[in-house]
Scaffold this motif. Structure first.
Motif, PDB file in Angstrom:
ATOM      1  N   LEU A 171      42.562  28.375 -17.466  1.00  0.00           N
ATOM      2  CA  LEU A 171      41.440  28.088 -18.355  1.00  0.00           C
ATOM      3  C   LEU A 171      41.880  27.076 -19.409  1.00  0.00           C
ATOM      4  O   LEU A 171      43.056  27.007 -19.760  1.00  0.00           O
ATOM      5  CB  LEU A 171      40.946  29.358 -19.043  1.00  0.00           C
ATOM      6  N   THR A 172      40.917  26.341 -19.905  1.00  0.00           N
ATOM      7  CA  THR A 172      41.145  25.331 -20.940  1.00  0.00           C
ATOM      8  C   THR A 172      40.484  25.799 -22.231  1.00  0.00           C
ATOM      9  O   THR A 172      39.510  26.555 -22.180  1.00  0.00           O
ATOM     10  CB  THR A 172      40.529  23.993 -20.480  1.00  0.00           C
ATOM     11  N   GLU A 173      41.022  25.362 -23.357  1.00  0.00           N
ATOM     12  CA  GLU A 173      40.442  25.724 -24.649  1.00  0.00           C
ATOM     13  C   GLU A 173      38.933  25.518 -24.620  1.00  0.00           C
ATOM     14  O   GLU A 173      38.452  24.483 -24.175  1.00  0.00           O
ATOM     15  CB  GLU A 173      41.053  24.891 -25.764  1.00  0.00           C
ATOM     16  N   GLY A 174      38.209  26.542 -25.090  1.00  0.00           N
ATOM     17  CA  GLY A 174      36.756  26.470 -25.111  1.00  0.00           C
ATOM     18  C   GLY A 174      36.090  27.088 -23.889  1.00  0.00           C
ATOM     19  O   GLY A 174      34.888  27.299 -23.892  1.00  0.00           O
ATOM     20  N   GLU A 175      36.861  27.384 -22.844  1.00  0.00           N
ATOM     21  CA  GLU A 175      36.278  27.944 -21.627  1.00  0.00           C
ATOM     22  C   GLU A 175      36.217  29.463 -21.689  1.00  0.00           C
ATOM     23  O   GLU A 175      37.023  30.100 -22.360  1.00  0.00           O
ATOM     24  CB  GLU A 175      37.091  27.539 -20.393  1.00  0.00           C
ATOM     25  N   GLU A 176      35.262  30.023 -20.940  1.00  0.00           N
ATOM     26  CA  GLU A 176      35.095  31.469 -20.812  1.00  0.00           C
ATOM     27  C   GLU A 176      35.125  31.848 -19.349  1.00  0.00           C
ATOM     28  O   GLU A 176      34.825  31.033 -18.476  1.00  0.00           O
ATOM     29  CB  GLU A 176      33.723  31.901 -21.347  1.00  0.00           C
ATOM     30  N   ALA A 177      35.470  33.096 -19.088  1.00  0.00           N
ATOM     31  CA  ALA A 177      35.411  33.641 -17.733  1.00  0.00           C
ATOM     32  C   ALA A 177      34.937  35.082 -17.833  1.00  0.00           C
ATOM     33  O   ALA A 177      35.145  35.750 -18.853  1.00  0.00           O
ATOM     34  CB  ALA A 177      36.775  33.568 -17.068  1.00  0.00           C
ATOM     35  N   LYS A 234      31.494  44.656 -17.930  1.00  0.00           N
ATOM     36  CA  LYS A 234      31.763  43.213 -17.849  1.00  0.00           C
ATOM     37  C   LYS A 234      32.834  42.882 -18.869  1.00  0.00           C
ATOM     38  O   LYS A 234      32.717  43.266 -20.044  1.00  0.00           O
ATOM     39  CB  LYS A 234      30.488  42.422 -18.142  1.00  0.00           C
ATOM     40  N   ILE A 235      33.869  42.192 -18.437  1.00  0.00           N
ATOM     41  CA  ILE A 235      34.931  41.744 -19.332  1.00  0.00           C
ATOM     42  C   ILE A 235      34.779  40.224 -19.464  1.00  0.00           C
ATOM     43  O   ILE A 235      34.793  39.500 -18.470  1.00  0.00           O
ATOM     44  CB  ILE A 235      36.332  42.107 -18.790  1.00  0.00           C
ATOM     45  N   VAL A 236      34.604  39.779 -20.686  1.00  0.00           N
ATOM     46  CA  VAL A 236      34.443  38.348 -20.964  1.00  0.00           C
ATOM     47  C   VAL A 236      35.674  37.878 -21.724  1.00  0.00           C
ATOM     48  O   VAL A 236      35.994  38.430 -22.785  1.00  0.00           O
ATOM     49  CB  VAL A 236      33.178  38.070 -21.804  1.00  0.00           C
ATOM     50  N   VAL A 237      36.379  36.916 -21.179  1.00  0.00           N
ATOM     51  CA  VAL A 237      37.542  36.349 -21.861  1.00  0.00           C
ATOM     52  C   VAL A 237      37.205  34.918 -22.280  1.00  0.00           C
ATOM     53  O   VAL A 237      36.482  34.213 -21.583  1.00  0.00           O
ATOM     54  CB  VAL A 237      38.825  36.359 -20.993  1.00  0.00           C
ATOM     55  N   LYS A 238      37.716  34.545 -23.443  1.00  0.00           N
ATOM     56  CA  LYS A 238      37.456  33.192 -23.952  1.00  0.00           C
ATOM     57  C   LYS A 238      38.734  32.630 -24.552  1.00  0.00           C
ATOM     58  O   LYS A 238      39.439  33.328 -25.287  1.00  0.00           O
ATOM     59  CB  LYS A 238      36.366  33.224 -25.022  1.00  0.00           C
ATOM     60  N   VAL A 239      38.984  31.380 -24.235  1.00  0.00           N
ATOM     61  CA  VAL A 239      40.108  30.680 -24.848  1.00  0.00           C
ATOM     62  C   VAL A 239      39.534  29.910 -26.024  1.00  0.00           C
ATOM     63  O   VAL A 239      38.787  28.941 -25.832  1.00  0.00           O
ATOM     64  CB  VAL A 239      40.797  29.717 -23.859  1.00  0.00           C
ATOM     65  N   PRO A 240      39.819  30.345 -27.259  1.00  0.00           N
ATOM     66  CA  PRO A 240      39.269  29.633 -28.414  1.00  0.00           C
ATOM     67  C   PRO A 240      39.888  28.237 -28.543  1.00  0.00           C
ATOM     68  O   PRO A 240      40.986  27.985 -28.034  1.00  0.00           O
ATOM     69  CB  PRO A 240      39.644  30.524 -29.598  1.00  0.00           C
TER      70      PRO A 240
END
Length: 147
Positions: A51-57, A117-123
């Motif tokens: 993942l890249t900064e700003g992306e979510e999964a 649901k698990i939401v991950v985010k790269v700030p």
């Protein structure tokens, strides 16, 4: 056929690069993130992606009542601390690691079996760089062995 050869080679290179990146993330999950499950039995699945900064999964997983679980979320050193939330079917946020000092783990037990649901985010990092940072992010699950 010669006309398509460069495209076929490019496609093969992309597939190989993608496969290697996926294998690196799986290795990251096995080597580093799995340690966060110490004291719990790993469920055997490795959920990892670049993942890249700003992306979510997002990831959906079913959990069963009466079982103690540990959820661990890990990110590469190049990334800022990974944010994650756990959300039920009614869109209630059951856990938000931003409210717990960006903890990488959450231990929990559910009263009824349900899919979460698990939401991950790269700030986005506070340090401005020319290109955003990318790296592996892994989500791991463990359960407490009652034997």
């Amino acid at each position: 056929m010669k006309k398509f050869l460069p495209y076929i080679v490019l496609l093969a290179a992309l597939v190989i690069a993608s496969t290697q990146a996926e294998a690196q993330c799986k290795g990251f999950a096995k080597k580093l993130c799995k340690l966060e499950l110490t004291g719990y039995v790993h469920d055997g699945n490795y959920h990892a992606a670049i993942l890249t900064e700003g992306e979510e999964a997002e990831l959906y997983k079913t959990f069963y009542s009466g079982q103690n679980y540990r959820l661990a979320v890990c990110g590469s050193e190049t990334l800022p601390p990974i944010e994650f939330q756990v959300i039920d079917a009614y869109k209630n946020v059951l856990y938000d690691n931003k409210q717990h000092e960006s903890s990488g783990t959450w231990d929990f037990k559910l009263e009824s079996s349900q899919q979460l649901k698990i939401v991950v985010k790269v700030p986005v990092s506070a340090q401005k760089t020319e290109f955003p940072n990318s790296g592996c992010v892994a989500i791991m699950f463990g359960f407490e062995d009652k034997q």
